[in-house]
Design an enzyme around this catalytic site. Structure first.
Site, PDB file in Angstrom:
ATOM      1  N   LYS A   1       0.824  -1.209   0.000  1.00  0.00           N
ATOM      2  CA  LYS A   1       0.000   0.000   0.000  1.00  0.00           C
ATOM      3  C   LYS A   1       0.860   1.262   0.000  1.00  0.00           C
ATOM      4  CE  LYS A   1      -2.342  -1.357   3.643  1.00  0.00           C
ATOM      5  NZ  LYS A   1      -1.855  -2.758   3.756  1.00  0.00           N
ATOM      6  N   THR A   2       1.876   1.300   0.855  1.00  0.00           N
ATOM      7  CA  THR A   2       2.766   2.470   0.881  1.00  0.00           C
ATOM      8  C   THR A   2       3.525   2.603  -0.430  1.00  0.00           C
ATOM      9  OG1 THR A   2       3.031   2.250   3.284  1.00  0.00           O
ATOM     10  CG2 THR A   2       4.672   3.558   2.112  1.00  0.00           C
TER      11      THR A   2
ATOM     12  N   ASP B   1      -1.575   6.771   6.089  1.00  0.00           N
ATOM     13  CA  ASP B   1      -1.544   5.348   6.438  1.00  0.00           C
ATOM     14  C   ASP B   1      -2.454   5.096   7.639  1.00  0.00           C
ATOM     15  OD1 ASP B   1      -0.833   2.721   6.273  1.00  0.00           O
ATOM     16  OD2 ASP B   1       1.136   2.955   7.180  1.00  0.00           O
TER      17      ASP B   1
ATOM     18  N   THR C   1      -5.786  -1.271   6.922  1.00  0.00           N
ATOM     19  CA  THR C   1      -5.797  -2.725   7.076  1.00  0.00           C
ATOM     20  C   THR C   1      -7.150  -3.216   7.565  1.00  0.00           C
ATOM     21  OG1 THR C   1      -4.899  -2.471   9.317  1.00  0.00           O
ATOM     22  CG2 THR C   1      -3.317  -2.846   7.532  1.00  0.00           C
TER      23      THR C   1
ATOM     24  N   ARG D   1       6.476  -8.187   1.840  1.00  0.00           N
ATOM     25  CA  ARG D   1       7.336  -7.623   2.883  1.00  0.00           C
ATOM     26  C   ARG D   1       8.052  -8.734   3.632  1.00  0.00           C
ATOM     27  NH1 ARG D   1       4.261  -3.969   6.917  1.00  0.00           N
ATOM     28  NH2 ARG D   1       4.342  -2.518   5.147  1.00  0.00           N
TER      29      ARG D   1
END
Length: 332
Positions: free
Chosen positions: A65-66, A110, A159, A218
Site C-alpha cells: 500500500k505504501t 496510512d 488494514t 514484505r
C-alpha cells in the site's frame, strides 16, 4: 568470499525497504488487476489535466500500500506528503497538513481508519470541495473562516476497511482491495530483490523463501535479507540447503509459521484440547496481547486452514493437529 560479498553492499542498502521498492506500476509485481485499474485512473487524469480521484488502498499489512502511494506520486511527477491516522488526533493537525499542500500534491495517510472523528469530518469537505472551515474563538463568539485548498489527491491506506465510516469511504473515487500473493508472484518478488542486492541465490532457495512468506512481499524481502546475512557470515553459497538452514535458524518452518504462530496453535491443541477457546484466554496462555493474536497470528492460521473461528472461540482443524504432531482425535 567475505570480502567479495562486502564489496557488493551498496549505500542504498542503508534504506533496505526503500532500495527494493519499485518505482513504477510496470515494476510492481503482483496485484495485476489493481495495477490496470490504477493505470487507467492515472492516465485519464493526465489526459484531462486534472488531479486524479482520491484512492483508498485496503488490505493486510505488507502487500504494497505504501509503495503504491509512492508510485502514484512518481507517475504524476508530483511531491508526496506522508502521514498516518494515529498522528492526526485533532482537526487542527489535519488543517495544518492540508493547508501546506502544493497544487497536485499526493497526500498519503496510512492507517486512515485511526484518525480522530473531528479530523474525519473536516476531511469530508476537503476531499469534495478542496476547502476547509477553520473555527476561531470559542463559545458564542466562535466564527468559522473558510480556507481554500490546493487541489490534491488523497491516498488512504487501511488494514481494516470495515472501520472506516461510510461517508469517508464514499468520498474515495477508487477503492483497491489488495490480495495475498500467489507463490509464483512471490518468487518474482524474491528474484527481483536478490538481483537488486546482487545476491546469487539458487532457484530452489527462491522457492523456499516464497513458500514461507505467507503470501506477503514484505515478509519475502525480510526473509531474503536474513538468508543473505547467513550466506555472508557463514561464507556459503545461496543454495537450497543454506536457505533452509538460515530459515530454520530464524524459526520459520516450511509452512511459514514462526515461533509465536506455533505457540498459539500448540496452546489450542495441547492446553485446550483443540478448542474452542476464547481470544483473551488464548492470549494469556501464550503471554501475548490479545490484539497481537487477533491481528497478526490468527489471520494467517485461519487462512492456512490450521485454525478456525467459531462463535464459541478458536478451534484447531485437522491440519492444525497434524502440524503440531499430536495424534488427531477420531472426531476430526
Amino acid at each position: 568470499m567475505t570480502g567479495e560479498l562486502s564489496a557488493q553492499v551498496s549505500p542504498s542498502e542503508l534504506g533496505y525497504e526503500g532500495a527494493l521498492r519499485p518505482g513504477s506500476l510496470e515494476e510492481f509485481v503482483g496485484q495485476a488487476k489493481v495495477r490496470r485499474q490504477m493505470r487507467l485512473l492515472l492516465d485519464a487524469a493526465q489526459i484531462q489535466q486534472r488531479t486524479p480521484d482520491h484512492i483508498l488502498l485496503a488490505g493486510p499489512p505488507g502487500l504494497g500500500k505504501t509503495t503504491l502511494s509512492m508510485i502514484v506520486a512518481a507517475e504524476l511527477d508530483k511531491p508526496l506528503h506522508q502521514t498516518s491516522g494515529p498522528a492526526i488526533q485533532h482537526a487542527g493537525d489535519l488543517a495544518a497538513v492540508l493547508s501546506a499542500l502544493t497544487p497536485g500534491e499526493v497526500l498519503f495517510i496510512d492507517e486512515i481508519h485511526r484518525m480522530a472523528r473531528s479530523a474525519e469530518e473536516m476531511l469530508y469537505l476537503a476531499m469534495e470541495d478542496f476547502k476547509i472551515d477553520i473555527m476561531v474563538g470559542k463559545g458564542a463568539g466562535a466564527t468559522s473562516i473558510p480556507l481554500e485548498l490546493s487541489p490534491f489527491t488523497l491516498v488512504g491506506a487501511t488494514t481494516r476497511a470495515g472501520l472506516l465510516p461510510n461517508p469517508l469511504r464514499d468520498r474515495f473515487g477508487f477503492t483497491a482491495h489488495l490480495e495475498f500473493y500467489a507463490e509464483d508472484e512471490l518468487e518474482s518478488v524474491v528474484r527481483r530483490a536478490a538481483r537488486l542486492l546482487r545476491f546469487d541465490i539458487a532457484a530452489g532457495g527462491i522457492e523456499e523463501i516464497a513458500g514461507r512468506s505467507r503470501g506477503t512481499p514484505r515478509i519475502a524481502n525480510r526473509l531474503l535479507r536474513r538468508v543473505r546475512d547467513y550466506s555472508l557470515v557463514h561464507e556459503v553459497p545461496g543454495d537450497t540447503e543454506s536457505v533452509r538452514a538460515a530459515l530454520a535458524l530464524y524459526d520459520v518452518d516450511e509452512h511459514g509459521l514462526d515461533r509465536l504462530d506455533r505457540e498459539v496453535l500448540r496452546a489450542v491443541v495441547e492446553r485446550f484440547g483443540g478448542g474452542p477457546v476464547g481470544l483473551s484466554t488464548l492470549a494469556v496462555s501464550v503471554g501475548e496481547e490479545a490484539e497481537t493474536i487477533e491481528s497478526v497470528v490468527e489471520p494467517f492460521l485461519v487462512r492456512a486452514g490450521l485454525m478456525t473461528r467459531t462463535p464459541r472461540g478458536r478451534v484447531a482443524t485437522r491440519l492444525g493437529w497434524e502440524h503440531t504432531g499430536i495424534p488427531v482425535p477420531d472426531a476430526l
